[in-house]
Design a protein around this motif. Structure first.
Motif, PDB file in Angstrom:
ATOM      1  N   ASP A 148       0.831  -1.208   0.000  1.00 32.31           N
ATOM      2  CA  ASP A 148       0.000   0.000   0.000  1.00 32.31           C
ATOM      3  C   ASP A 148       0.865   1.257   0.000  1.00 32.31           C
ATOM      4  N   GLU A 149       1.889   1.239   0.834  1.00 32.25           N
ATOM      5  CA  GLU A 149       2.790   2.392   0.931  1.00 32.25           C
ATOM      6  C   GLU A 149       3.435   2.697  -0.419  1.00 32.25           C
ATOM      7  N   GLN A 177       0.908   4.205  -2.798  1.00 32.41           N
ATOM      8  CA  GLN A 177       0.621   5.597  -2.432  1.00 32.41           C
ATOM      9  C   GLN A 177       1.736   6.537  -2.885  1.00 32.41           C
ATOM     10  N   GLU A 186       1.543   6.885  -6.633  1.00 32.77           N
ATOM     11  CA  GLU A 186       0.437   7.756  -7.045  1.00 32.77           C
ATOM     12  C   GLU A 186       0.793   9.225  -6.824  1.00 32.77           C
ATOM     13  N   GLY A 189       5.871   7.934   2.825  1.00 31.97           N
ATOM     14  CA  GLY A 189       4.585   7.394   2.409  1.00 31.97           C
ATOM     15  C   GLY A 189       3.416   8.117   3.061  1.00 31.97           C
ATOM     16  N   TRP A 247       0.883  10.494   0.813  1.00 29.69           N
ATOM     17  CA  TRP A 247      -0.526  10.134   0.682  1.00 29.69           C
ATOM     18  C   TRP A 247      -1.431  11.266   1.162  1.00 29.69           C
ATOM     19  N   THR A 255      -7.848   5.535   6.785  1.00 29.04           N
ATOM     20  CA  THR A 255      -6.809   6.561   6.919  1.00 29.04           C
ATOM     21  C   THR A 255      -6.548   6.912   8.378  1.00 29.04           C
ATOM     22  N   ALA A 300     -10.977   8.586   0.559  1.00 35.18           N
ATOM     23  CA  ALA A 300      -9.604   8.103   0.486  1.00 35.18           C
ATOM     24  C   ALA A 300      -9.561   6.581   0.485  1.00 35.18           C
ATOM     25  N   LEU A 309      -7.868   4.410  -2.586  1.00 30.72           N
ATOM     26  CA  LEU A 309      -6.814   3.412  -2.425  1.00 30.72           C
ATOM     27  C   LEU A 309      -7.274   2.055  -2.931  1.00 30.72           C
TER      28      LEU A 309
END
Length: 448
Positions: free
Chosen positions: A106-107, A110, A113, A164, A168, A247, A432, A436
């Protein structure tokens, strides 16, 4: 999301097949296969004089082309274990490493992105955040670096986590923040509803949310049940909140003060049935499951006795190492007898001399900040009275003497800016999560 694992399996099978055929052919000819190490003169029994280099990076996953290595996983794993002072079984370690890999995935998504939106976090900002966190743990940056190496983590891993989080938040501000608009009429209607809701229950909650596709519902439900079991055994809720997909994971899953009507129906119903300090779940919600922890509870716009400010004196008698439960009970009985004959806070000093106790004063303790078991007891005390003795053979026996109490005034309405901020935060968090989820769906992930 694409999982590319078949290529590795087919290659491994092909290599094993070729090697097996070569071995059979050599034995048939009566030959010994030549050794590629024959000319190195290696000892038959060797001793390693150093450990493998911890900076050797073996690939674990490719996320849109970015390599997450075994070293990355191990270093972040070591950080989690050290910060939470965990003692894990081998099975728990394996499960945690899988969770760490998901977090690192995920990190990475993010950060990628953020870069695709021309968001780059300056190195000096990351360094300042690193120094600030080190200070929070009462360390200098150099001491923090040394500590990270000592526990098996690294400055690089820690700073990537910082990058990260900041990246994000910047993405959310740019892509989502501008879409959230809370008008004056909406705020006004909420204030009116608050006035109508005066006296109803309000909850301070923490949440862990994990998404689950229909195929993974059973797996996720079982994993979250195991989380709850470990919480019941003393593992802190904040530890598991690091693995939440909401989040709010960066603030330990804290949802702040909410009413049941502000939550999804399933969570609102659960909150109404919970007691302070209780954990509930896994609760099925749209898209996954949640675990709730009720930190506190109060009534809307109503003064709460637990907001009273207390002046307390604490007496503590520590036990020698090796004290048994029976010996501790005897000492606690003596402690209680002396307390009963202690007339008010002015006599605490004399009682402390008799017991050989330490005395600590605190003149501004909120009743709600005390452990739940003590709150009801101490709010029923008169000035000068004490709680029953409490403690353990390891920590000693102690008691609190009430020396003063300032009761709270009637609670006031939150101002419009506070209401607007809370609505914006709630809506931003929901968008959010969806954002994700979409990025995960589009990512190309190749596990190695």
């Amino acid at each position: 999301m694409t999982l590319k694992v078949g290529h590795f399996c087919r290659s491994a099978a092909l290599i094993l097949g070729i090697a097996g055929s070569a071995a059979i052919a050599a034995q048939t000819a009566g030959d010994t296969p030549p050794s590629s190490a024959a000319n190195l003169d290696l000892p038959k029994e060797l001793q390693l004089f150093s450990k493998p280099d911890p900076n050797v990076r073996k690939p674990t996953a490719l996320v849109n082309g970015y390599v997450i290595t075994r070293t990355d996983v191990d270093q972040r794993f070591a950080l989690f274990v050290a910060l939470n002072q965990l003692k894990l079984t081998a099975e728990e370690q394996d499960r945690l490493r899988l969770q760490v890999l998901r977090l690192l995935t995920d990190e990475t998504i993010q950060i990628q992105e953020a870069k695709s939106n021309d968001i780059t976090i300056p190195q000096d900002q990351i360094d300042r955040s690193f120094a600030s966190i080190a200070n929070r743990y009462q360390r200098t940056p150099d001491q923090m670096r040394a500590w990270l190496r000592e526990i098996g983590s690294s400055e690089r891993s820690f700073k990537r986590q910082i990058e990260g989080e900041i990246a994000w938040q910047r993405v959310i501000q740019r892509k989502i923040g501008s879409l959230i608009n809370v008008g004056d009429e909406e705020v006004k209607s909420i204030i009116e509803r608050l006035e109508q809701a005066k006296g109803t229950d309000e909850f301070q909650l923490r949440e862990i949310y994990i998404s689950a596709t229909p195929e993974r519902q059973g797996e996720v439900f079982q994993a979250m049940q195991q989380m709850i079991q470990q919480m019941q055994q003393g593992r802190p809720f904040e530890y598991f909140a690091q693995f939440s997909e909401a989040t709010t994971r960066s603030v330990g899953g804290d949802l702040g003060w909410v009413r049941s009507g502000m939550l999804p129906a399933q969570l609102g119903q659960a909150a109404q049935q919970m007691q302070v300090g209780q954990v509930a779940g896994p609760i099925e919600v749209p898209g996954g499951f949640s675990i709730l922890y009720l930190v506190d509870k109060r009534q809307v716009l109503t003064s709460d006795p637990r907001d009273a400010r207390l002046s307390l004196r604490q007496l503590t008698v520590k036990f020698p190492a090796g004290t048994t439960q029976a010996q501790a009970q005897t000492k606690a009985s003596e402690f209680a007898t002396v307390l009963k004959s202690t007339a008010g806070c002015g006599a605490v000093g004399k009682a402390a001399e008799t017991l050989g106790a330490e005395v600590v004063d605190n003149d501004s303790v909120r009743a709600r900040d005390l452990p739940p078991q003590l709150q009801d007891i101490i709010l029923k005390l008169q000035i000068g009275e004490s709680t029953p003795p409490f403690g353990s053979p390891e920590e000693g026996v102690r008691a609190l003497v009430l020396c003063g109490r300032d009761d709270p005034k009637t609670a006031a309405l939150p101002n419009p800016d506070q209401i607007r901020e809370q609505i914006e935060e709630t809506r931003t968090n929901l968008r959010a999560q969806r954002y994700l989820r979409d990025l995960r769906r589009d990512a190309i992930i190749d596990y190695r």
